[in-house]
Design a protein around this motif. Sequence first.
Motif, PDB file in Angstrom:
ATOM      1  N   ARG A 405     -32.303  29.820 -14.845  1.00  0.00           N
ATOM      2  CA  ARG A 405     -32.030  30.198 -13.390  1.00  0.00           C
ATOM      3  C   ARG A 405     -31.626  29.040 -12.674  1.00  0.00           C
ATOM      4  O   ARG A 405     -32.149  27.827 -12.977  1.00  0.00           O
ATOM      5  CB  ARG A 405     -33.393  30.576 -12.655  1.00  0.00           C
ATOM      6  N   GLN A 406     -30.860  29.196 -11.459  1.00  0.00           N
ATOM      7  CA  GLN A 406     -30.390  27.942 -11.106  1.00  0.00           C
ATOM      8  C   GLN A 406     -31.349  27.559  -9.688  1.00  0.00           C
ATOM      9  O   GLN A 406     -30.918  27.639  -8.647  1.00  0.00           O
ATOM     10  CB  GLN A 406     -29.159  28.010 -10.347  1.00  0.00           C
ATOM     11  N   LEU A 407     -32.617  27.087 -10.027  1.00  0.00           N
ATOM     12  CA  LEU A 407     -33.693  27.010  -9.105  1.00  0.00           C
ATOM     13  C   LEU A 407     -34.390  25.744  -9.309  1.00  0.00           C
ATOM     14  O   LEU A 407     -34.038  25.061 -10.628  1.00  0.00           O
ATOM     15  CB  LEU A 407     -34.870  28.135  -9.229  1.00  0.00           C
ATOM     16  N   TRP A 408     -35.153  25.189  -8.465  1.00  0.00           N
ATOM     17  CA  TRP A 408     -35.693  23.870  -8.756  1.00  0.00           C
ATOM     18  C   TRP A 408     -37.290  24.098  -9.034  1.00  0.00           C
ATOM     19  O   TRP A 408     -37.971  23.271  -9.621  1.00  0.00           O
ATOM     20  CB  TRP A 408     -35.667  23.056  -7.380  1.00  0.00           C
ATOM     21  N   TRP A 409     -37.846  25.211  -8.478  1.00  0.00           N
ATOM     22  CA  TRP A 409     -39.274  25.498  -8.698  1.00  0.00           C
ATOM     23  C   TRP A 409     -39.546  26.335 -10.100  1.00  0.00           C
ATOM     24  O   TRP A 409     -39.088  27.576 -10.201  1.00  0.00           O
ATOM     25  CB  TRP A 409     -39.684  26.149  -7.577  1.00  0.00           C
ATOM     26  N   GLY A 410     -40.047  25.609 -11.225  1.00  0.00           N
ATOM     27  CA  GLY A 410     -40.125  26.190 -12.288  1.00  0.00           C
ATOM     28  C   GLY A 410     -40.358  25.457 -13.474  1.00  0.00           C
ATOM     29  O   GLY A 410     -40.237  24.121 -13.247  1.00  0.00           O
ATOM     30  N   HIS A 411     -40.222  25.855 -14.859  1.00  0.00           N
ATOM     31  CA  HIS A 411     -40.136  25.140 -15.830  1.00  0.00           C
ATOM     32  C   HIS A 411     -38.912  24.666 -16.282  1.00  0.00           C
ATOM     33  O   HIS A 411     -38.040  25.323 -16.769  1.00  0.00           O
ATOM     34  CB  HIS A 411     -40.781  25.949 -17.110  1.00  0.00           C
ATOM     35  N   ARG A 412     -38.391  23.335 -15.974  1.00  0.00           N
ATOM     36  CA  ARG A 412     -37.057  22.928 -16.244  1.00  0.00           C
ATOM     37  C   ARG A 412     -36.920  22.874 -17.749  1.00  0.00           C
ATOM     38  O   ARG A 412     -37.633  22.534 -18.697  1.00  0.00           O
ATOM     39  CB  ARG A 412     -37.021  21.552 -15.748  1.00  0.00           C
ATOM     40  N   ILE A 413     -35.697  23.269 -18.139  1.00  0.00           N
ATOM     41  CA  ILE A 413     -35.313  23.535 -19.495  1.00  0.00           C
ATOM     42  C   ILE A 413     -35.145  22.234 -20.359  1.00  0.00           C
ATOM     43  O   ILE A 413     -34.595  21.431 -19.855  1.00  0.00           O
ATOM     44  CB  ILE A 413     -34.037  24.312 -19.686  1.00  0.00           C
ATOM     45  N   PRO A 414     -35.937  22.390 -21.413  1.00  0.00           N
ATOM     46  CA  PRO A 414     -36.100  21.113 -22.121  1.00  0.00           C
ATOM     47  C   PRO A 414     -34.779  20.680 -22.961  1.00  0.00           C
ATOM     48  O   PRO A 414     -35.102  20.537 -23.989  1.00  0.00           O
ATOM     49  CB  PRO A 414     -37.554  21.308 -22.924  1.00  0.00           C
ATOM     50  N   VAL A 415     -33.815  20.594 -22.180  1.00  0.00           N
ATOM     51  CA  VAL A 415     -32.487  20.316 -23.156  1.00  0.00           C
ATOM     52  C   VAL A 415     -32.085  19.132 -22.382  1.00  0.00           C
ATOM     53  O   VAL A 415     -31.766  18.974 -21.298  1.00  0.00           O
ATOM     54  CB  VAL A 415     -31.829  21.528 -23.100  1.00  0.00           C
ATOM     55  N   TRP A 416     -31.600  17.896 -23.237  1.00  0.00           N
ATOM     56  CA  TRP A 416     -30.793  16.966 -22.869  1.00  0.00           C
ATOM     57  C   TRP A 416     -29.707  16.755 -23.423  1.00  0.00           C
ATOM     58  O   TRP A 416     -29.277  17.049 -24.603  1.00  0.00           O
ATOM     59  CB  TRP A 416     -31.777  15.701 -23.142  1.00  0.00           C
ATOM     60  N   THR A 417     -28.392  16.308 -22.890  1.00  0.00           N
ATOM     61  CA  THR A 417     -27.326  15.979 -23.343  1.00  0.00           C
ATOM     62  C   THR A 417     -27.108  14.483 -23.309  1.00  0.00           C
ATOM     63  O   THR A 417     -27.196  14.073 -22.318  1.00  0.00           O
ATOM     64  CB  THR A 417     -26.189  16.817 -22.636  1.00  0.00           C
ATOM     65  N   CYS A 418     -26.391  13.773 -24.313  1.00  0.00           N
ATOM     66  CA  CYS A 418     -26.112  12.483 -24.205  1.00  0.00           C
ATOM     67  C   CYS A 418     -25.028  12.205 -23.813  1.00  0.00           C
ATOM     68  O   CYS A 418     -24.193  12.740 -24.201  1.00  0.00           O
ATOM     69  CB  CYS A 418     -26.147  11.805 -25.954  1.00  0.00           C
ATOM     70  N   ARG A 419     -24.888  11.404 -22.745  1.00  0.00           N
ATOM     71  CA  ARG A 419     -23.611  11.199 -22.029  1.00  0.00           C
ATOM     72  C   ARG A 419     -22.447  10.317 -23.144  1.00  0.00           C
ATOM     73  O   ARG A 419     -21.262  10.475 -23.094  1.00  0.00           O
ATOM     74  CB  ARG A 419     -23.703  10.692 -20.929  1.00  0.00           C
ATOM     75  N   ASP A 420     -23.080   9.637 -23.861  1.00  0.00           N
ATOM     76  CA  ASP A 420     -22.250   8.848 -24.734  1.00  0.00           C
ATOM     77  C   ASP A 420     -21.654   9.891 -25.882  1.00  0.00           C
ATOM     78  O   ASP A 420     -20.281   9.494 -26.445  1.00  0.00           O
ATOM     79  CB  ASP A 420     -22.914   7.791 -25.321  1.00  0.00           C
ATOM     80  N   CYS A 421     -22.471  10.348 -26.448  1.00  0.00           N
ATOM     81  CA  CYS A 421     -21.960  11.213 -27.737  1.00  0.00           C
ATOM     82  C   CYS A 421     -21.910  12.545 -27.667  1.00  0.00           C
ATOM     83  O   CYS A 421     -21.642  13.320 -28.641  1.00  0.00           O
ATOM     84  CB  CYS A 421     -22.659  10.774 -29.057  1.00  0.00           C
ATOM     85  N   ASN A 422     -22.448  13.208 -26.607  1.00  0.00           N
ATOM     86  CA  ASN A 422     -22.636  14.682 -26.130  1.00  0.00           C
ATOM     87  C   ASN A 422     -23.389  15.451 -27.086  1.00  0.00           C
ATOM     88  O   ASN A 422     -23.453  16.643 -27.224  1.00  0.00           O
ATOM     89  CB  ASN A 422     -21.097  15.207 -26.477  1.00  0.00           C
ATOM     90  N   GLU A 423     -24.438  14.692 -27.783  1.00  0.00           N
ATOM     91  CA  GLU A 423     -25.361  15.457 -28.557  1.00  0.00           C
ATOM     92  C   GLU A 423     -26.428  16.025 -27.826  1.00  0.00           C
ATOM     93  O   GLU A 423     -26.625  15.653 -26.430  1.00  0.00           O
ATOM     94  CB  GLU A 423     -26.283  14.084 -29.484  1.00  0.00           C
ATOM     95  N   VAL A 424     -26.715  17.368 -28.184  1.00  0.00           N
ATOM     96  CA  VAL A 424     -27.669  18.003 -27.265  1.00  0.00           C
ATOM     97  C   VAL A 424     -28.895  17.892 -27.887  1.00  0.00           C
ATOM     98  O   VAL A 424     -29.212  18.023 -29.312  1.00  0.00           O
ATOM     99  CB  VAL A 424     -27.215  19.657 -27.463  1.00  0.00           C
ATOM    100  N   ILE A 425     -29.912  17.529 -27.384  1.00  0.00           N
ATOM    101  CA  ILE A 425     -31.463  17.319 -27.885  1.00  0.00           C
ATOM    102  C   ILE A 425     -32.325  18.356 -26.987  1.00  0.00           C
ATOM    103  O   ILE A 425     -32.220  18.493 -25.938  1.00  0.00           O
ATOM    104  CB  ILE A 425     -31.936  15.877 -27.617  1.00  0.00           C
ATOM    105  N   VAL A 426     -32.922  18.847 -28.100  1.00  0.00           N
ATOM    106  CA  VAL A 426     -33.958  20.026 -27.489  1.00  0.00           C
ATOM    107  C   VAL A 426     -35.393  19.793 -28.130  1.00  0.00           C
ATOM    108  O   VAL A 426     -35.631  19.721 -29.110  1.00  0.00           O
ATOM    109  CB  VAL A 426     -33.361  21.461 -28.063  1.00  0.00           C
TER     110      VAL A 426
END
Length: 898
Positions: A405-426
């Motif tokens: 959901r494109q909201l701010w209020w809630g559980h933020r999705i625990p997914v990160w992307t590395c800007r250097d190597c584009n690795e997706v970390i969950v």
Amino acid sequence: MELSKAYTPKSVEEKWYSWWEQQGYFYADVQKDRRAYCITIPPPNVTGELHMGHALQHSIHDVLIRFKRMQGYNTLCLPGTDHAGIATQMKVEQQLWQQEKKSRLDVGRDEMVRRIWEWTEKYGGTILKQLRALGCSYDWRRTRFTLDEGYHKAVLEAFVRFYRRGWIYRGERMVNWCPNCRTVISDLEVEEVATQGFLWYIRYPMQEGDGEVVVATTRPETMLGDTAVAVHPEDRRWQPHIGKQVVLPLMERPIPIVADEYADPKMGSGAVKITPGHDPNDFEVGKRHNLPLVRVIGDDGRMTADAGRFAGLDRFEARKAVLEALEKGGYLVKRDAYQYNIPTHDKCGTIVEPLAKEQWFMNMKPLAESTIPVLERAEVKYFPDRFRNYSIEWLQNIRDWTLSRQLWWGHRIPVWTCRDCNEVIVQAEPPTRCTKCRGAKLEQDPDVLDTWFSSALWPFATLGWPEAAPEMDYFYPTDLLITSREILYLWVSRMITTSLEFVGKIPFRHVLIHPTILTKDGKRMSKSLGTGIDPLELIGMYGADATRFALLYQCSSTQDVRFDADVEENKVLRSMTTEMCRNFANKVWNAARFVLMNLGDGPVAPERLPAREDLELADRWILHRLNDTIERVTEALESYRFDDYGKQLYEFVWSEFCDWYVEMAKLRLYGKDSNEQATVRQMLVFLLDRTLRLIHPAMPFVTEEIWQALHSGQGSIMVQAYPRTEAGRIDPEVEGKMAFLMDIVRAIRNLRAEMNCAPSKELKVILFGREQNLALLRSQERYLRALARVGPVEYLTEGERPKGAATAIVGETEIYVPLGDMINLEEEKTRLNRELSRAQEELTRVQRKLGNNDFVAKAKEEIVRREKEKAEEFEDKIRTLNLSLGRIRELEQAGEKP
RNA sequence: GGUCGCAUAGCUCAGUUGGUUAGAGCGCGCGCCUCACAUGCGCGAGGUCGUAGGUUCAACUCCUACUGCGACCACCA
């Protein structure tokens, strides 16, 4: 202790509620040696306020929780609230706009989230306070919020586990977009609204030659984004044109005619415009034919730059403008009136825009597959059961779930992307460095999870999952989930699937779907229409007990509740049913007053009933009735038939205990025999005690107030044992005897009323019948005299019937009331004739049955025997009535003589 | 469009597996301030159980169709 003349709810409700809470009666902790009973309430929106649906839902919760607690279960009802993503964010956004004329974008994400927390802490959870006013005995220490720290951990854990299972994925799909809330919503949050509109026919000229294609649409503005026209591959009319180009009007863009089975040759010209950017079907067609996707409507509901000269216009203004331009250019063929459904967002009513977007989705198939057999085996029982089948069907046809959901209020999705190597970390813990390249430039996904993702974990996340909490061993699976129909799929089914996945157990044994509360005339209650009822207002008018009782009393398992109340502009003017229940509370109150006033030297231990040999007919009868009521009431609660529960109690207290037993008890109570007095007092205290316990789950406040007057210093009634049936007190024979006495009394009262005889005047009565029946009446004569206001009673088994007497017949017993001069022969004659014709009608009916050979041959023996007895009874009755009429005629003739 | 639910007294509703004279509360009519209660007490009137068929000795109850109301599901221009 003195009780006031009428029960006043206000003066006692607050007092007892805080006392219960202080005493810790609502609390439940793990106690291995005790049986547990647990319900986690459906968490209302943290922004919510109590409405009638909640009031019903929680009356049910509390009646069951109190019932189970009294039955000796270690009972936990766990409350809480839901952060309700969109609803809450919208509320604070509105406030921000009103007070500071700022949008959420103006204050930024962190500040906005801070403000929503602030709001939540200040105003949120009002509804939980309101539940206290209703009397709910929940363990408030354990109150949870779907965004509190522990809960957040559970949500992240669930996401990560699902992700590792390979069920959560990112993809581009057609999604439902709410331009007002600026977020994606799930299919289940879309509400179709039937609308009367138009179907527009537009001409697309062929690029070469002077042919044309006519297409129809309900949304002309989307034509700006058309990238093809589709026709059915086997449609002969169009065969020669497949592969050729038409010119898209207004945009002057050539687009191809493609062959696709999606086009229905039976519709219109057989050609359909294809807008892959704004229609789910067209999106699929576009994928099949590699069509470009042109987005002409943006996230804000305004036309994009790709809409050419219409850019910047709101989508509805654009429709008008496009139509005008088409008209002007001569492209508009015609328009037809057309009824169709418009998808709207159920939270804000905005028309949903289908848009192609990249989102997080969850494949629900594997979960559904493991859940279906569990439901088929009815491991979770549904009340009513048909909802189980609905749920199975839903699971069988399940589609992927849009999680982000494109909201701010809630559980933020625990997914990160590395800007250097584009690795997706969950992962649940926020990473500091990239797991692959050790880079520190990590960017978290900006979206939050659908609120229902967190709600799906409610029963176990609130009890401590994913930690190894003792509560999970002890209270889980919970016993019951009580909720409304509309979130059966949205919530209930998902709780089952997630629980099976994570805990390996069902989340609850029973699901109770309660009825919807409607207005008196069967419409949906709506604040905006002025038909809403504020339960607190009802509580203020009639008391919490009456409100609860009224809701339960009207809560049948087959029908929605048309709540019996006159409402104007959201104000209750009057509610007949609640008034009735208020009167019932008052009746209980006064019955208690009566008992307390007549205690004599002091309370009697309620556990000690008088010796059996001291009990009279009335005593044995009321004990029989009590035990029968206990049985029925218990059964009703256990099978969730709350109306039945209410009706049984009402009937027992009012008609049986008050109208008959108490009236009869007065004679011994006010008499001179001290043994009798003691017996009756013991009876009365016992009966009052048991009655209060039976009623307490529904009406906690009055019953506590009375209980304290009766047994002060023995703790609360809410922790006393719920009455159990004593088989030895069930006595159907005594019921028949008492019914006979009651019928005789009613017959005499009826005669008095019909003869217009003053209630205060004592009547002389002659009873004529079989010795056995008369003996019973003779033994109860003092009651007969008191209840029917009778003076002398004469008993005859044979001989002349009295002349000049009013006649009534009860079974085989005849009642004569000599009225002397008071008798009006004409009136008595009409009365007797009326009785006679009734009896004759019945006799005819019975005789017809008995005359039918098939009936006698095929019906059960017992049924035939009963009909024969009936026939005899009516024949006797007719004979007696005729005799009475004969005597009247004799009197009339005698009177005519000078 | 598909699936399901509901229809019983003027009103709001009960009516367990087919078999007493179909019940309650409110409202209505008559009579009562009877020492627990006028938020009460006593008595009464009021229903061919939505319509039409069918099954059965027997239907408010089971089956079918229809009518009306409602709910849920559904991407057809």
